[in-house]
Write a protein that holds these residues in place. Structure first.
Motif, PDB file in Angstrom:
ATOM      1  N   GLN A   5      48.946  28.926  40.534  1.00  7.78           N
ATOM      2  CA  GLN A   5      49.031  30.326  40.137  1.00  7.78           C
ATOM      3  C   GLN A   5      49.527  30.452  38.693  1.00  7.78           C
ATOM      4  N   ILE A   6      50.462  29.606  38.327  1.00  8.00           N
ATOM      5  CA  ILE A   6      50.976  29.614  36.954  1.00  8.00           C
ATOM      6  C   ILE A   6      49.867  29.246  35.977  1.00  8.00           C
ATOM      7  N   VAL A   7      49.072  28.251  36.321  1.00  5.61           N
ATOM      8  CA  VAL A   7      47.951  27.842  35.464  1.00  5.61           C
ATOM      9  C   VAL A   7      46.950  28.985  35.336  1.00  5.61           C
ATOM     10  N   ARG A   8      46.655  29.662  36.434  1.00  5.61           N
ATOM     11  CA  ARG A   8      45.723  30.794  36.387  1.00  5.61           C
ATOM     12  C   ARG A   8      46.278  31.941  35.554  1.00  5.61           C
ATOM     13  N   LEU A   9      47.575  32.177  35.674  1.00  9.31           N
ATOM     14  CA  LEU A   9      48.224  33.224  34.892  1.00  9.31           C
ATOM     15  C   LEU A   9      48.134  32.910  33.397  1.00  9.31           C
ATOM     16  N   GLN A  10      48.339  31.660  33.043  1.00  9.49           N
ATOM     17  CA  GLN A  10      48.233  31.262  31.642  1.00  9.49           C
ATOM     18  C   GLN A  10      46.802  31.442  31.134  1.00  9.49           C
ATOM     19  N   MET A  58      47.789  45.557  25.202  1.00  9.53           N
ATOM     20  CA  MET A  58      48.760  44.713  24.508  1.00  9.53           C
ATOM     21  C   MET A  58      50.062  44.636  25.307  1.00  9.53           C
ATOM     22  N   THR A  59      50.477  45.747  25.885  1.00  9.79           N
ATOM     23  CA  THR A  59      51.680  45.744  26.719  1.00  9.79           C
ATOM     24  C   THR A  59      51.491  44.824  27.920  1.00  9.79           C
ATOM     25  N   LEU A  60      50.327  44.904  28.542  1.00 10.63           N
ATOM     26  CA  LEU A  60      50.020  44.029  29.672  1.00 10.63           C
ATOM     27  C   LEU A  60      50.059  42.558  29.250  1.00 10.63           C
ATOM     28  N   LEU A  61      49.485  42.266  28.087  1.00  9.39           N
ATOM     29  CA  LEU A  61      49.510  40.898  27.579  1.00  9.39           C
ATOM     30  C   LEU A  61      50.947  40.431  27.348  1.00  9.39           C
ATOM     31  N   LEU A  62      51.763  41.265  26.727  1.00  4.97           N
ATOM     32  CA  LEU A  62      53.157  40.888  26.462  1.00  4.97           C
ATOM     33  C   LEU A  62      53.907  40.588  27.754  1.00  4.97           C
ATOM     34  N   LYS A  63      53.712  41.428  28.739  1.00  5.75           N
ATOM     35  CA  LYS A  63      54.397  41.214  30.017  1.00  5.75           C
ATOM     36  C   LYS A  63      53.908  39.933  30.694  1.00  5.75           C
ATOM     37  N   THR A  64      52.610  39.681  30.615  1.00 10.31           N
ATOM     38  CA  THR A  64      52.053  38.480  31.228  1.00 10.31           C
ATOM     39  C   THR A  64      52.543  37.225  30.511  1.00 10.31           C
ATOM     40  N   VAL A  65      52.558  37.269  29.177  1.00  7.25           N
ATOM     41  CA  VAL A  65      53.061  36.134  28.395  1.00  7.25           C
ATOM     42  C   VAL A  65      54.536  35.897  28.711  1.00  7.25           C
ATOM     43  N   ASN A  66      55.283  36.978  28.843  1.00  9.54           N
ATOM     44  CA  ASN A  66      56.700  36.861  29.151  1.00  9.54           C
ATOM     45  C   ASN A  66      56.913  36.207  30.518  1.00  9.54           C
ATOM     46  N   GLU A  90      59.460  29.901  19.361  1.00  6.33           N
ATOM     47  CA  GLU A  90      58.262  30.528  18.799  1.00  6.33           C
ATOM     48  C   GLU A  90      57.761  31.647  19.696  1.00  6.33           C
ATOM     49  N   ILE A  91      57.756  31.409  20.995  1.00  8.39           N
ATOM     50  CA  ILE A  91      57.309  32.438  21.941  1.00  8.39           C
ATOM     51  C   ILE A  91      58.225  33.643  21.879  1.00  8.39           C
ATOM     52  N   ALA A  92      59.530  33.408  21.864  1.00  3.13           N
ATOM     53  CA  ALA A  92      60.493  34.509  21.803  1.00  3.13           C
ATOM     54  C   ALA A  92      60.304  35.313  20.524  1.00  3.13           C
ATOM     55  N   ALA A  98      55.842  41.413  18.644  1.00  5.43           N
ATOM     56  CA  ALA A  98      54.891  42.276  19.346  1.00  5.43           C
ATOM     57  C   ALA A  98      55.587  43.518  19.892  1.00  5.43           C
ATOM     58  N   GLN A  99      56.789  43.353  20.428  1.00  5.94           N
ATOM     59  CA  GLN A  99      57.539  44.496  20.947  1.00  5.94           C
ATOM     60  C   GLN A  99      57.878  45.464  19.819  1.00  5.94           C
ATOM     61  N   ALA A 100      58.210  44.945  18.647  1.00  2.72           N
ATOM     62  CA  ALA A 100      58.510  45.795  17.500  1.00  2.72           C
ATOM     63  C   ALA A 100      57.274  46.589  17.079  1.00  2.72           C
TER      64      ALA A 100
END
Length: 112
Positions: A5-10, A58-66, A90-92, A98-100
């Motif tokens: 599931q983690i691989v699919r999420l990525q 973009m919000t959805l992407l940020l949440k998914t990446v997080n 780097e991710i943080a 992106a949040q800014a």
């Protein structure tokens, strides 16, 4: 979550990234080659919707990446060592940037 599931999420985050890139490109919005005063009422409404949709994606992407980042931090590779710390940093930083951007868009009234 299970490893599969983690691989699919990525994989989904990569696909969402491509969608965001496409949606935030102003050349893809209705009336792209027109000045604001030349837009029809329909084009203005459609253009506004495109902006809101891009911000939501973009919000959805940020949440998914997080979420993917959190899950990855919970399962570090045994031989990764300092590479994980560097990538986490780097991710943080990317998430903060992106949040800014989203907050600036919301303050300017482009996103509700």
């Amino acid at each position: 979550m299970r490893d599969d599931q983690i691989v699919r999420l990525q994989a989904l985050t990569e696909r969402l990234g491509e969608v965001v890139i496409n949606e935030i490109d102003p050349h893809n919005w209705p009336g792209a080659d027109k000045k604001p005063g030349e837009l029809t009422q329909q084009e203005r409404g459609d253009r506004y919707w495109c902006k809101k949709n891009a911000a939501a994606t973009m919000t959805l992407l940020l949440k998914t990446v997080n979420i993917a980042g959190i899950l990855n931090r919970q399962k570090p590779a045994p031989d990764a060592g300092s590479e994980i710390d560097e990538l986490d940093g780097e991710i943080a930083a990317a998430e903060r940037e992106a949040q800014a951007i989203i907050e600036r868009m919301q303050k300017s009234g482009n996103v509700h």
